[in-house]
Design a protein around this motif. Structure first.
Motif, PDB file in Angstrom:
ATOM      1  N   PHE A 133      21.358  75.106  45.126  1.00 32.07           N
ATOM      2  CA  PHE A 133      21.396  74.358  43.702  1.00 32.07           C
ATOM      3  C   PHE A 133      20.933  72.928  43.664  1.00 32.07           C
ATOM      4  CE2 PHE A 133      23.735  71.807  40.472  1.00 32.07           C
ATOM      5  CZ  PHE A 133      23.605  72.400  39.403  1.00 32.07           C
ATOM      6  N   LEU A 134      21.348  72.373  44.536  1.00 29.12           N
ATOM      7  CA  LEU A 134      20.910  70.827  44.922  1.00 29.12           C
ATOM      8  C   LEU A 134      19.327  70.962  45.146  1.00 29.12           C
ATOM      9  CD1 LEU A 134      21.197  67.938  44.692  1.00 29.12           C
ATOM     10  CD2 LEU A 134      21.916  68.020  47.109  1.00 29.12           C
ATOM     11  N   LEU A 135      18.854  71.697  46.146  1.00 32.94           N
ATOM     12  CA  LEU A 135      17.580  71.773  46.503  1.00 32.94           C
ATOM     13  C   LEU A 135      16.700  72.111  45.404  1.00 32.94           C
ATOM     14  CD1 LEU A 135      15.581  71.583  48.941  1.00 32.94           C
ATOM     15  CD2 LEU A 135      16.210  74.028  49.209  1.00 32.94           C
ATOM     16  N   THR A 136      16.838  72.957  44.719  1.00 35.60           N
ATOM     17  CA  THR A 136      16.251  73.461  43.649  1.00 35.60           C
ATOM     18  C   THR A 136      15.964  72.378  42.556  1.00 35.60           C
ATOM     19  OG1 THR A 136      16.837  75.823  43.983  1.00 35.60           O
ATOM     20  CG2 THR A 136      15.820  75.249  41.971  1.00 35.60           C
ATOM     21  N   LEU A 137      17.030  71.850  42.121  1.00 33.72           N
ATOM     22  CA  LEU A 137      17.008  70.685  41.232  1.00 33.72           C
ATOM     23  C   LEU A 137      16.154  69.490  41.716  1.00 33.72           C
ATOM     24  CD1 LEU A 137      20.165  71.209  39.317  1.00 33.72           C
ATOM     25  CD2 LEU A 137      17.871  72.473  38.969  1.00 33.72           C
ATOM     26  N   LEU A 138      16.382  68.940  43.065  1.00 35.74           N
ATOM     27  CA  LEU A 138      15.669  67.995  43.394  1.00 35.74           C
ATOM     28  C   LEU A 138      14.102  68.320  43.304  1.00 35.74           C
ATOM     29  CD1 LEU A 138      17.935  66.718  46.331  1.00 35.74           C
ATOM     30  CD2 LEU A 138      17.668  65.670  43.858  1.00 35.74           C
ATOM     31  N   LEU A 139      13.635  69.385  43.836  1.00 33.59           N
ATOM     32  CA  LEU A 139      12.358  69.938  44.056  1.00 33.59           C
ATOM     33  C   LEU A 139      11.693  70.164  42.517  1.00 33.59           C
ATOM     34  CD1 LEU A 139      12.420  72.100  47.196  1.00 33.59           C
ATOM     35  CD2 LEU A 139      11.564  69.627  47.027  1.00 33.59           C
ATOM     36  N   LEU A 140      12.560  70.289  41.651  1.00 33.54           N
ATOM     37  CA  LEU A 140      12.042  70.868  40.146  1.00 33.54           C
ATOM     38  C   LEU A 140      10.807  70.033  39.634  1.00 33.54           C
ATOM     39  CD1 LEU A 140      12.072  73.297  38.446  1.00 33.54           C
ATOM     40  CD2 LEU A 140      14.011  71.976  37.121  1.00 33.54           C
ATOM     41  N   LYS A 293      29.216  76.961  32.737  1.00 30.67           N
ATOM     42  CA  LYS A 293      30.380  76.373  33.359  1.00 30.67           C
ATOM     43  C   LYS A 293      30.209  76.129  34.784  1.00 30.67           C
ATOM     44  CE  LYS A 293      35.536  76.794  33.401  1.00 30.67           C
ATOM     45  NZ  LYS A 293      36.719  77.806  33.198  1.00 30.67           N
ATOM     46  N   LEU A 294      29.648  77.179  35.516  1.00 28.39           N
ATOM     47  CA  LEU A 294      29.345  77.006  36.877  1.00 28.39           C
ATOM     48  C   LEU A 294      28.380  75.859  37.036  1.00 28.39           C
ATOM     49  CD1 LEU A 294      29.359  77.967  39.841  1.00 28.39           C
ATOM     50  CD2 LEU A 294      27.636  79.558  39.302  1.00 28.39           C
ATOM     51  N   TRP A 295      27.257  75.937  36.272  1.00 29.49           N
ATOM     52  CA  TRP A 295      26.249  74.856  36.415  1.00 29.49           C
ATOM     53  C   TRP A 295      26.821  73.448  36.234  1.00 29.49           C
ATOM     54  CZ3 TRP A 295      20.610  75.359  36.488  1.00 29.49           C
ATOM     55  CH2 TRP A 295      20.152  74.340  36.380  1.00 29.49           C
ATOM     56  N   GLU A 296      27.829  73.356  35.262  1.00 28.52           N
ATOM     57  CA  GLU A 296      28.599  71.925  35.086  1.00 28.52           C
ATOM     58  C   GLU A 296      29.499  71.776  36.212  1.00 28.52           C
ATOM     59  OE1 GLU A 296      30.455  72.653  31.483  1.00 28.52           O
ATOM     60  OE2 GLU A 296      28.731  72.437  30.207  1.00 28.52           O
ATOM     61  N   LEU A 297      29.900  72.645  36.857  1.00 32.80           N
ATOM     62  CA  LEU A 297      30.901  72.225  38.014  1.00 32.80           C
ATOM     63  C   LEU A 297      30.046  72.010  39.177  1.00 32.80           C
ATOM     64  CD1 LEU A 297      33.418  72.259  39.355  1.00 32.80           C
ATOM     65  CD2 LEU A 297      33.304  74.649  39.923  1.00 32.80           C
ATOM     66  N   SER A 298      28.875  72.851  39.491  1.00 35.12           N
ATOM     67  CA  SER A 298      27.999  72.533  40.595  1.00 35.12           C
ATOM     68  C   SER A 298      27.341  71.115  40.482  1.00 35.12           C
ATOM     69  CB  SER A 298      26.920  73.519  40.573  1.00 35.12           C
ATOM     70  OG  SER A 298      27.566  75.065  40.591  1.00 35.12           O
ATOM     71  N   ALA A 299      26.904  70.871  39.230  1.00 30.23           N
ATOM     72  CA  ALA A 299      26.348  69.319  39.136  1.00 30.23           C
ATOM     73  C   ALA A 299      27.287  68.366  39.487  1.00 30.23           C
ATOM     74  CB  ALA A 299      25.987  69.238  37.848  1.00 30.23           C
ATOM     75  N   LYS A 300      28.542  68.500  39.222  1.00 29.12           N
ATOM     76  CA  LYS A 300      29.566  67.429  39.521  1.00 29.12           C
ATOM     77  C   LYS A 300      29.870  67.572  40.992  1.00 29.12           C
ATOM     78  CE  LYS A 300      34.285  66.310  38.589  1.00 29.12           C
ATOM     79  NZ  LYS A 300      35.558  66.620  37.856  1.00 29.12           N
ATOM     80  N   LEU A 301      29.852  68.798  41.631  1.00 34.34           N
ATOM     81  CA  LEU A 301      30.119  68.777  42.973  1.00 34.34           C
ATOM     82  C   LEU A 301      29.099  68.090  43.785  1.00 34.34           C
ATOM     83  CD1 LEU A 301      31.943  72.368  43.181  1.00 34.34           C
ATOM     84  CD2 LEU A 301      33.222  70.170  43.369  1.00 34.34           C
ATOM     85  N   VAL A 302      27.985  68.332  43.598  1.00 35.06           N
ATOM     86  CA  VAL A 302      26.728  67.848  44.463  1.00 35.06           C
ATOM     87  C   VAL A 302      26.283  66.433  44.035  1.00 35.06           C
ATOM     88  CG1 VAL A 302      25.873  70.251  44.825  1.00 35.06           C
ATOM     89  CG2 VAL A 302      24.796  68.809  42.856  1.00 35.06           C
ATOM     90  N   GLY A 303      27.195  65.884  42.991  1.00 31.23           N
ATOM     91  CA  GLY A 303      26.842  64.451  42.627  1.00 31.23           C
ATOM     92  C   GLY A 303      25.494  64.332  41.996  1.00 31.23           C
ATOM     93  N   LEU A 304      25.076  65.339  40.996  1.00 29.20           N
ATOM     94  CA  LEU A 304      23.775  64.962  40.353  1.00 29.20           C
ATOM     95  C   LEU A 304      23.710  63.971  39.694  1.00 29.20           C
ATOM     96  CD1 LEU A 304      21.501  67.008  40.912  1.00 29.20           C
ATOM     97  CD2 LEU A 304      22.261  68.025  38.627  1.00 29.20           C
ATOM     98  N   GLY A 305      24.807  63.148  38.905  1.00 34.44           N
ATOM     99  CA  GLY A 305      24.930  62.162  38.112  1.00 34.44           C
ATOM    100  C   GLY A 305      24.190  62.291  36.877  1.00 34.44           C
ATOM    101  N   ASP A 306      23.166  61.157  36.496  1.00 37.79           N
ATOM    102  CA  ASP A 306      22.644  61.262  35.392  1.00 37.79           C
ATOM    103  C   ASP A 306      21.041  61.746  35.656  1.00 37.79           C
ATOM    104  OD1 ASP A 306      24.482  59.944  34.077  1.00 37.79           O
ATOM    105  OD2 ASP A 306      23.605  57.902  34.615  1.00 37.79           O
ATOM    106  N   TYR A 307      20.941  62.260  36.857  1.00 37.45           N
ATOM    107  CA  TYR A 307      19.191  62.850  37.154  1.00 37.45           C
ATOM    108  C   TYR A 307      19.204  64.048  36.362  1.00 37.45           C
ATOM    109  CZ  TYR A 307      16.041  65.485  40.053  1.00 37.45           C
ATOM    110  OH  TYR A 307      14.942  66.144  40.303  1.00 37.45           O
ATOM    111  N   ASN A 308      18.173  64.229  35.612  1.00 36.87           N
ATOM    112  CA  ASN A 308      17.614  65.462  34.791  1.00 36.87           C
ATOM    113  C   ASN A 308      16.558  65.909  35.276  1.00 36.87           C
ATOM    114  OD1 ASN A 308      16.889  67.210  32.871  1.00 36.87           O
ATOM    115  ND2 ASN A 308      17.841  66.213  31.297  1.00 36.87           N
ATOM    116  N   PRO A 309      16.593  67.065  36.041  1.00 40.52           N
ATOM    117  CA  PRO A 309      15.375  67.673  36.621  1.00 40.52           C
ATOM    118  C   PRO A 309      14.426  68.318  35.643  1.00 40.52           C
ATOM    119  CG  PRO A 309      17.337  69.269  36.727  1.00 40.52           C
ATOM    120  CD  PRO A 309      17.897  68.021  36.285  1.00 40.52           C
TER     121      PRO A 309
END
Length: 320
Positions: A133-140, A293-309
């Motif tokens: 999840f994190l890898l994909t969004l960082l590379l998006l 709901k899973l997206w929101e939880l995952s974003a919180k768990l990986v520390g996505l913060g204000d980053y919008n991919p």
């Protein structure tokens, strides 16, 4: 050998394209890397063990020595047990790779004993879902600027009986079950791919398609923890019972390859595949509210913060 096994019959070439494959030093990941390499791609082999990755690279090059117009194999370290490693890997790709046309979230663990990742996640949800999840969004942002592009996530038919326990996704309060943890992570893979497709559409981003898939029951190292997770001697027994439907790694990689490059699914996104055709996942896997709901939880768990991919600019490739 199964009675039926879908095959990717596309003759598409990948010269000038860059593909990233996680966990491709063995099994279907290695076969996927081999196929892309034959087609001329620059293949980033993202692996935890550099020693095993080097062995896989050498084997692929040896197997393809008589093929014309092969691509390039590049080894990069990626440990999905560590979000720090995921961030380091993603930053290196952003700094050095002008484009990412294909991302294959292939790596995974199955039915392993109770354990935690470096960040305290249950090891199967952490490795199979949260790290990807994190890898994909960082590379998006780079993927967006490389379109047409495809993001392929390897799931499993095991998701059918899976549930996501939002109150205890990491098995902190309930008894640990390796099977339940695995099914939860594989359901998460499909929900992530589905929600990613919806969010891309919401942000009017076309040309970036997402796919999730069941590769089949494969003769690979993935089931190496079965003896520990179920009962002593389980692995050979299960292997015997499933042998009539088990695929070789080469056959098991076909649906991944199909989703990554076949022309027939070029305009499809957010769907689930098996044997190189669209399949119906479980009702839970089609639940849009569950996916959000899973997206929101995952974003919180990986520390996505204000980053919008979806809106973050592609920073461009830094000088090497």
């Amino acid at each position: 050998m199964p009675l039926f096994s879908g095959r990717c019959l596309s003759a598409a070439k990948l010269a000038g394209k860059t593909a990233i494959i996680t966990g491709c030093n063995t099994g279907i990941g290695k076969e996927t890397a081999l196929d892309f390499y034959k087609r001329g791609a620059r293949v980033i082999m993202a692996c935890r063990s550099m020693e095993r990755a080097e062995e896989a690279k050498s084997e692929i090059e040896k197997r393809c020595k008589d093929f014309p117009d092969t691509g390039n194999l590049v080894l990069e370290k990626l440990d999905l047990n560590s979000l720090s490693s995921v961030r380091d890997f993603a930053q290196k790709i952003i700094d050095t790779e002008p484009q990412v046309n294909i991302l294959v979230n292939n790596a995974g663990v199955m039915m392993c004993p109770k354990g935690e990742t470096e960040d305290g996640f249950e090891i199967q949800i952490g490795t199979n879902h949260l790290a990807h999840f994190l890898l994909t969004l960082l590379l998006l942002p780079r993927i967006r600027s490389s379109k047409p592009a495809r993001i392929v996530t390897v799931s499993s038919r095991a998701h059918i009986r899976g549930t996501v326990n939002f109150e205890d996704i990491n098995f902190k309060q309930r008894p640990y079950s390796a099977a339940e943890a695995y099914k939860q992570s594989k359901l998460a893979n499909i929900l992530f791919s589905k929600e990613l497709a919806l969010k891309l559409k919401e942000h009017n981003i076309d040309g970036v398609n997402t796919y999730s898939l069941h590769p089949g029951v494969i003769k690979t190292e993935l089931g190496r923890h079965l003896n520990n997770s179920l009962f002593w001697g389980a692995r050979p027994i299960i292997g015997f019972l499933l042998s009539p439907v088990m695929k070789s790694p080469e056959l098991g990689a076909q649906t991944t390859i199909y989703c990554a490059l076949d022309e027939k699914c070029a305009n499809e996104t957010g769907l689930y595949y098996s044997d190189c055709v669209v399949a119906n996942p479980s009702q839970r896997a089609q639940d849009e509210s569950l996916a959000k709901k899973l997206w929101e939880l995952s974003a919180k768990l990986v520390g996505l913060g204000d980053y919008n991919p979806f809106t973050a600019p592609d920073p461009g490739v830094k000088a090497k």
